[in-house]
Design a protein around this motif. Structure first.
Motif, PDB file in Angstrom:
ATOM      1  N   GLU A   1      -3.643  -8.170  -1.779  1.00  0.00           N
ATOM      2  CA  GLU A   1      -4.008  -9.369  -2.537  1.00  0.00           C
ATOM      3  C   GLU A   1      -5.517  -9.522  -2.603  1.00  0.00           C
ATOM      4  O   GLU A   1      -6.224  -9.350  -1.605  1.00  0.00           O
ATOM      5  N   GLY A   2      -5.996  -9.845  -3.782  1.00  0.00           N
ATOM      6  CA  GLY A   2      -7.437 -10.022  -3.984  1.00  0.00           C
ATOM      7  C   GLY A   2      -8.212  -8.728  -4.020  1.00  0.00           C
ATOM      8  O   GLY A   2      -9.439  -8.728  -3.865  1.00  0.00           O
ATOM      9  N   GLY A   3      -7.500  -7.603  -4.215  1.00  0.00           N
ATOM     10  CA  GLY A   3      -8.181  -6.316  -4.281  1.00  0.00           C
ATOM     11  C   GLY A   3      -8.667  -5.820  -2.933  1.00  0.00           C
ATOM     12  O   GLY A   3      -9.591  -5.008  -2.863  1.00  0.00           O
ATOM     13  N   THR A   4      -8.042  -6.296  -1.852  1.00  0.00           N
ATOM     14  CA  THR A   4      -8.464  -5.893  -0.511  1.00  0.00           C
ATOM     15  C   THR A   4      -7.593  -4.744  -0.013  1.00  0.00           C
ATOM     16  O   THR A   4      -6.670  -4.291  -0.692  1.00  0.00           O
ATOM     17  N   GLY A   5      -7.862  -4.295   1.209  1.00  0.00           N
ATOM     18  CA  GLY A   5      -7.072  -3.250   1.844  1.00  0.00           C
ATOM     19  C   GLY A   5      -7.736  -1.893   1.736  1.00  0.00           C
ATOM     20  O   GLY A   5      -8.337  -1.557   0.709  1.00  0.00           O
ATOM     21  N   ASP A   6      -7.630  -1.119   2.819  1.00  0.00           N
ATOM     22  CA  ASP A   6      -8.255   0.201   2.830  1.00  0.00           C
ATOM     23  C   ASP A   6      -7.224   1.321   2.686  1.00  0.00           C
ATOM     24  O   ASP A   6      -7.506   2.485   2.998  1.00  0.00           O
TER      25      ASP A   6
ATOM     26  N   PRO B   1      -5.135  17.396  -0.190  1.00  0.00           N
ATOM     27  CA  PRO B   1      -4.562  17.232  -1.528  1.00  0.00           C
ATOM     28  C   PRO B   1      -3.864  15.868  -1.684  1.00  0.00           C
ATOM     29  O   PRO B   1      -3.377  15.305  -0.701  1.00  0.00           O
ATOM     30  N   VAL B   2      -3.865  15.355  -2.903  1.00  0.00           N
ATOM     31  CA  VAL B   2      -3.182  14.103  -3.211  1.00  0.00           C
ATOM     32  C   VAL B   2      -2.232  14.337  -4.377  1.00  0.00           C
ATOM     33  O   VAL B   2      -2.407  15.279  -5.165  1.00  0.00           O
ATOM     34  N   ARG B   3      -1.239  13.481  -4.481  1.00  0.00           N
ATOM     35  CA  ARG B   3      -0.288  13.584  -5.592  1.00  0.00           C
ATOM     36  C   ARG B   3      -0.679  12.657  -6.719  1.00  0.00           C
ATOM     37  O   ARG B   3      -0.643  13.043  -7.895  1.00  0.00           O
ATOM     38  N   THR B   4      -1.016  11.423  -6.420  1.00  0.00           N
ATOM     39  CA  THR B   4      -1.475  10.443  -7.407  1.00  0.00           C
ATOM     40  C   THR B   4      -2.693   9.740  -6.833  1.00  0.00           C
ATOM     41  O   THR B   4      -2.877   9.679  -5.611  1.00  0.00           O
ATOM     42  N   GLY B   5      -3.492   9.157  -7.688  1.00  0.00           N
ATOM     43  CA  GLY B   5      -4.660   8.417  -7.220  1.00  0.00           C
ATOM     44  C   GLY B   5      -5.681   9.310  -6.537  1.00  0.00           C
ATOM     45  O   GLY B   5      -5.808  10.500  -6.844  1.00  0.00           O
ATOM     46  N   LYS B   6      -6.350   8.708  -5.555  1.00  0.00           N
ATOM     47  CA  LYS B   6      -7.445   9.417  -4.893  1.00  0.00           C
ATOM     48  C   LYS B   6      -7.217   9.626  -3.396  1.00  0.00           C
ATOM     49  O   LYS B   6      -8.008  10.306  -2.751  1.00  0.00           O
ATOM     50  N   GLN B   7      -6.157   9.030  -2.841  1.00  0.00           N
ATOM     51  CA  GLN B   7      -5.974   9.086  -1.399  1.00  0.00           C
ATOM     52  C   GLN B   7      -4.515   9.331  -1.031  1.00  0.00           C
ATOM     53  O   GLN B   7      -3.600   9.043  -1.809  1.00  0.00           O
ATOM     54  N   ALA B   8      -4.316   9.835   0.180  1.00  0.00           N
ATOM     55  CA  ALA B   8      -2.993  10.017   0.771  1.00  0.00           C
ATOM     56  C   ALA B   8      -3.114   9.760   2.257  1.00  0.00           C
ATOM     57  O   ALA B   8      -4.208   9.769   2.830  1.00  0.00           O
ATOM     58  N   ALA B   9      -1.980   9.515   2.898  1.00  0.00           N
ATOM     59  CA  ALA B   9      -1.961   9.336   4.352  1.00  0.00           C
ATOM     60  C   ALA B   9      -1.956  10.703   5.026  1.00  0.00           C
ATOM     61  O   ALA B   9      -1.287  11.632   4.561  1.00  0.00           O
ATOM     62  N   LYS B  10      -2.693  10.790   6.139  1.00  0.00           N
ATOM     63  CA  LYS B  10      -2.736  12.057   6.887  1.00  0.00           C
ATOM     64  C   LYS B  10      -2.368  11.825   8.344  1.00  0.00           C
ATOM     65  O   LYS B  10      -2.857  10.895   8.987  1.00  0.00           O
TER      66      LYS B  10
ATOM     67  N   MET C   1       2.996   3.135  20.252  1.00  0.00           N
ATOM     68  CA  MET C   1       3.736   3.364  19.012  1.00  0.00           C
ATOM     69  C   MET C   1       2.962   4.225  18.032  1.00  0.00           C
ATOM     70  O   MET C   1       3.530   4.757  17.082  1.00  0.00           O
ATOM     71  N   GLY C   2       1.654   4.386  18.256  1.00  0.00           N
ATOM     72  CA  GLY C   2       0.880   5.275  17.392  1.00  0.00           C
ATOM     73  C   GLY C   2      -0.404   4.640  16.919  1.00  0.00           C
ATOM     74  O   GLY C   2      -0.459   3.451  16.599  1.00  0.00           O
ATOM     75  N   GLY C   3      -1.442   5.443  16.889  1.00  0.00           N
ATOM     76  CA  GLY C   3      -2.705   5.000  16.324  1.00  0.00           C
ATOM     77  C   GLY C   3      -2.613   4.935  14.815  1.00  0.00           C
ATOM     78  O   GLY C   3      -1.667   5.455  14.202  1.00  0.00           O
ATOM     79  N   VAL C   4      -3.581   4.281  14.180  1.00  0.00           N
ATOM     80  CA  VAL C   4      -3.550   4.122  12.728  1.00  0.00           C
ATOM     81  C   VAL C   4      -3.654   5.481  12.041  1.00  0.00           C
ATOM     82  O   VAL C   4      -4.364   6.383  12.504  1.00  0.00           O
TER      83      VAL C   4
ATOM     84  N   GLU D   1       0.831  -1.214   0.000  1.00  0.00           N
ATOM     85  CA  GLU D   1       0.000   0.000   0.000  1.00  0.00           C
ATOM     86  C   GLU D   1       0.867   1.266   0.000  1.00  0.00           C
ATOM     87  O   GLU D   1       0.729   2.148   0.842  1.00  0.00           O
ATOM     88  N   PRO D   2       1.765   1.379  -0.977  1.00  0.00           N
ATOM     89  CA  PRO D   2       2.715   2.504  -0.987  1.00  0.00           C
ATOM     90  C   PRO D   2       2.057   3.863  -1.242  1.00  0.00           C
ATOM     91  O   PRO D   2       2.601   4.896  -0.844  1.00  0.00           O
ATOM     92  N   SER D   3       0.919   3.859  -1.912  1.00  0.00           N
ATOM     93  CA  SER D   3       0.244   5.135  -2.205  1.00  0.00           C
ATOM     94  C   SER D   3      -1.062   5.295  -1.433  1.00  0.00           C
ATOM     95  O   SER D   3      -1.848   6.194  -1.723  1.00  0.00           O
ATOM     96  N   PHE D   4      -1.288   4.385  -0.476  1.00  0.00           N
ATOM     97  CA  PHE D   4      -2.407   4.490   0.469  1.00  0.00           C
ATOM     98  C   PHE D   4      -3.777   4.458  -0.227  1.00  0.00           C
ATOM     99  O   PHE D   4      -4.746   5.034   0.263  1.00  0.00           O
ATOM    100  N   GLU D   5      -3.837   3.762  -1.359  1.00  0.00           N
ATOM    101  CA  GLU D   5      -5.102   3.611  -2.082  1.00  0.00           C
ATOM    102  C   GLU D   5      -5.837   2.364  -1.608  1.00  0.00           C
ATOM    103  O   GLU D   5      -5.222   1.391  -1.154  1.00  0.00           O
ATOM    104  N   ASP D   6      -7.150   2.358  -1.746  1.00  0.00           N
ATOM    105  CA  ASP D   6      -7.936   1.168  -1.437  1.00  0.00           C
ATOM    106  C   ASP D   6      -7.644   0.068  -2.444  1.00  0.00           C
ATOM    107  O   ASP D   6      -7.327   0.335  -3.609  1.00  0.00           O
ATOM    108  N   GLY D   7      -7.779  -1.189  -2.005  1.00  0.00           N
ATOM    109  CA  GLY D   7      -7.709  -2.330  -2.913  1.00  0.00           C
ATOM    110  C   GLY D   7      -6.330  -2.669  -3.425  1.00  0.00           C
ATOM    111  O   GLY D   7      -6.204  -3.344  -4.453  1.00  0.00           O
ATOM    112  N   GLN D   8      -5.252  -2.279  -2.736  1.00  0.00           N
ATOM    113  CA  GLN D   8      -3.898  -2.557  -3.215  1.00  0.00           C
ATOM    114  C   GLN D   8      -3.341  -3.887  -2.714  1.00  0.00           C
ATOM    115  O   GLN D   8      -2.268  -4.310  -3.152  1.00  0.00           O
TER     116      GLN D   8
END
Length: 297
Positions: A150-155, A181-190, A171-174, A141-148
């Motif tokens: 295996e099997g198109g899963t992941g948020d 703003p995003v650089r690529t795709g539709k999502q970024a980590a905040k 160690m930190g909450g999620v 999930e390097p670009s923090f996009e949904d579905g990255q």
């Protein structure tokens, strides 16, 4: 004429002398024959030919620690002594030798296997020594996009979670996800301003190897703050141990434009670790991260 021989004493002496000489000659010849047979060591009566003569053979493999070290496994049968030629001038009489070559290439390796009867068998094979392909580490999930995953899963953040609760006690909450703003795709980590969140991902690497981690970031123009990326030498569950586990770290703080992403990188050597951690934290200012990558140097 007398048909019968009537020997005189002189005749009898001559006859006896001749027979003694004859018997002596026969004895000498018999002795020579016996001596000659002993020197030749003739096979015993009923002896059989060697039904299991030597047959040379070998296998080989590169040593896990160094591809230039080749470990030879002797597969010869019915043999007791061995003579190796490694094709670069090196030799050995060990049964299962290891040999270190100076460089990659093709070498003709010869093995002669012999038994106690001096019967022998030889074999020659070409071996090719190649530098193994370099392991390419990767980030989930390097670009923090949904579905990255295996099997198109992941948020977009499942691979960046760490247990233990919010910072600073844990160690930190999620991390949060932002749509702009995003650089690529539709999502970024905040990373919000309360400093409670963290991005944490374990990555498989090769020991004692040089790497570079690249990422893109942006942050709001106020309040003043920073974003830190740390490379840890293994999994950490207690924030008190982060400093001692840190191989390398970098703090960035460009707040000139909240909508423009800036590329940054951090270089490190993995040392004794074959599993490192990429650990993102922020201080006081809302920060976003996109497109994280790791590459061999």
């Amino acid at each position: 004429m007398n048909r019968y021989f009537n020997p005189t004493k002189s005749d009898l002496f001559t006859f006896r002398s001749l027979n003694v000489k004859k018997y002596l000659a026969i004895g000498i010849m018999t002795s020579l024959f016996i001596t000659a047979c002993e020197d030749e060591v003739l096979p015993e009566a009923g002896s059989l030919a060697d039904k299991t003569p030597p047959k040379a053979g070998f296998n080989y493999s590169a040593d896990p620690s160094d591809h230039l070290i080749i470990n030879f496994s002797n597969a010869s049968i019915s043999s007791t002594t061995y003579s190796w030629k490694f094709g670069d001038g090196g030799t050995s009489t060990s049964k299962n030798p290891s040999h270190t070559y100076s460089t990659e290439g093709t070498y003709t390796v010869s093995l002669t296997a012999s038994d106690k009867l001096n019967a022998s068998s030889s074999i020659s094979n070409d071996i090719e020594i190649l530098k193994p392909p370099l392991y390419e580490p990767f980030i989930l999930e390097p670009s923090f996009e949904d579905g990255q995953l295996e099997g198109g899963t992941g948020d977009g953040r499942d691979s960046w979670r760490v247990s233990g609760g919010n910072r600073p006690e844990g160690m930190g909450g999620v991390i949060q996800i932002t749509s702009g703003p995003v650089r690529t795709g539709k999502q970024a980590a905040k990373f919000p301003t309360n400093n409670e969140r963290a991005g944490y991902q374990e990555v498989v690497v090769v020991k004692d190897h040089d790497y570079v981690v690249k990422f893109w970031y942006t942050m709001k123009t106020s309040p003043t703050g920073s974003l830190t990326i740390s490379i840890l030498n293994g999994p950490v569950s207690d924030p008190a141990n982060v400093a001692g586990a840190t191989i390398a770290s970098k703090t960035v703080s460009d707040q000139s434009d909240a909508n423009t992403y800036i590329e940054e990188s951090i270089e490190f050597n993995s040392g004794d670790s074959d599993l490192i951690v990429i650990y993102f934290t922020n201080t006081d200012v809302e920060s976003r991260v996109e497109d994280v990558s790791i590459d061999n140097k």
